[in-house]
Scaffold this motif. Sequence first.
Motif, PDB file in Angstrom:
ATOM      1  N   GLN A  32      98.080  18.859  45.690  1.00 45.84           N
ATOM      2  CA  GLN A  32      98.142  17.564  46.352  1.00 45.84           C
ATOM      3  C   GLN A  32      96.990  17.398  47.343  1.00 45.84           C
ATOM      4  O   GLN A  32      96.510  18.356  47.930  1.00 45.84           O
ATOM      5  CB  GLN A  32      99.478  17.416  47.074  1.00 45.84           C
ATOM      6  N   ASP A  48      93.934  24.553  45.248  1.00 46.96           N
ATOM      7  CA  ASP A  48      95.201  24.276  45.923  1.00 46.96           C
ATOM      8  C   ASP A  48      95.086  23.089  46.880  1.00 46.96           C
ATOM      9  O   ASP A  48      94.007  22.524  47.087  1.00 46.96           O
ATOM     10  CB  ASP A  48      95.669  25.534  46.654  1.00 46.96           C
ATOM     11  N   ASN A  49      96.210  22.747  47.503  1.00 47.02           N
ATOM     12  CA  ASN A  49      96.369  21.529  48.284  1.00 47.02           C
ATOM     13  C   ASN A  49      95.288  21.330  49.349  1.00 47.02           C
ATOM     14  O   ASN A  49      94.890  22.280  50.029  1.00 47.02           O
ATOM     15  CB  ASN A  49      97.728  21.528  48.988  1.00 47.02           C
ATOM     16  N   LYS A  66      94.196  26.608  49.932  1.00 48.83           N
ATOM     17  CA  LYS A  66      94.423  25.309  50.549  1.00 48.83           C
ATOM     18  C   LYS A  66      93.421  25.053  51.678  1.00 48.83           C
ATOM     19  O   LYS A  66      92.931  25.978  52.303  1.00 48.83           O
ATOM     20  CB  LYS A  66      95.842  25.243  51.118  1.00 48.83           C
ATOM     21  N   ASP A 186     100.661  26.918  54.950  1.00 51.17           N
ATOM     22  CA  ASP A 186     101.847  26.842  54.097  1.00 51.17           C
ATOM     23  C   ASP A 186     102.902  25.883  54.620  1.00 51.17           C
ATOM     24  O   ASP A 186     103.955  25.721  54.006  1.00 51.17           O
ATOM     25  CB  ASP A 186     102.470  28.239  53.929  1.00 51.17           C
ATOM     26  N   TRP A 187     102.636  25.257  55.765  1.00 52.52           N
ATOM     27  CA  TRP A 187     103.596  24.295  56.288  1.00 52.52           C
ATOM     28  C   TRP A 187     103.762  23.125  55.319  1.00 52.52           C
ATOM     29  O   TRP A 187     102.773  22.617  54.768  1.00 52.52           O
ATOM     30  CB  TRP A 187     103.118  23.737  57.624  1.00 52.52           C
ATOM     31  N   PRO A 188     104.990  22.655  55.120  1.00 52.91           N
ATOM     32  CA  PRO A 188     105.174  21.439  54.310  1.00 52.91           C
ATOM     33  C   PRO A 188     104.609  20.218  55.023  1.00 52.91           C
ATOM     34  O   PRO A 188     104.331  20.250  56.232  1.00 52.91           O
ATOM     35  CB  PRO A 188     106.691  21.348  54.149  1.00 52.91           C
ATOM     36  N   ARG A 189     104.439  19.156  54.283  1.00 50.41           N
ATOM     37  CA  ARG A 189     103.781  17.964  54.811  1.00 50.41           C
ATOM     38  C   ARG A 189     104.453  17.436  56.079  1.00 50.41           C
ATOM     39  O   ARG A 189     103.758  17.070  57.042  1.00 50.41           O
ATOM     40  CB  ARG A 189     103.768  16.876  53.726  1.00 50.41           C
ATOM     41  N   HIS A 190     105.772  17.392  56.137  1.00 54.60           N
ATOM     42  CA  HIS A 190     106.426  16.795  57.304  1.00 54.60           C
ATOM     43  C   HIS A 190     106.208  17.643  58.561  1.00 54.60           C
ATOM     44  O   HIS A 190     106.096  17.105  59.673  1.00 54.60           O
ATOM     45  CB  HIS A 190     107.923  16.581  57.045  1.00 54.60           C
TER      46      HIS A 190
END
Length: 210
Positions: A32, A48-49, A66, A186-190
């Motif tokens: 993403q 990766d992202n 990332k 590695d934190w999620p988007r939120h």
Amino acid sequence: MKHIHQPQRHSLLSAEPNIHESSHILNSSAGQWVSIGPHNKIVEAKIDNYTYTMDDVTINYSDIGKYTSIASHVCINPTDHPMDRVTQHHMTYRRKDYHLAETDDETIFAWRRSHRVTIGHDVWIGHGAIVMKGVTIGAGAVIGAGAIVTKDVEPYSVVVGVPARPIKKRFAQEVIDTLLDIAWWDWPRHILEERFYELNDLDTFIAKYK
């Protein structure tokens, strides 16, 4: 990760990979918020992202983490020619193109695939740098413009020159170890959105999340 074959283009970045229409992508995948710039050639790579590339970048047989920033005219894992043959010309293994055989010599391509490059998270690769076959670059590293990287690079190291050599670490080793433990990439988007502005202040960030 989304498998990608054909170029896509969006006016703004989004969770969908943004691939410039002039780039050529073969058997690769992108996470993403990935952005691929103009006139890239990417072969059998995983990106990766949030990683992005600028113009005229070549990436072969590589795994890229990332949030990595890849400047213009970078080449990652340039392909080698067989020096032990009478001729180094690729007609000996791209035989079909020259109507010299009905099949190509797949041993050469298998050898190339077996020497992948691995690039960690939050790496910055400067303009015109070359990362040679089989190299691993650790998270947070900086590759200077025009450097030719022939050996592995430790996390958060700055390397420059031909061949590339380390000149310093970005931070003290204790800080590096803490950042690697936090692994903010590695934190999620939120969570990223909640803590976004804290990425600008190293001392506060370390104190809060170590």
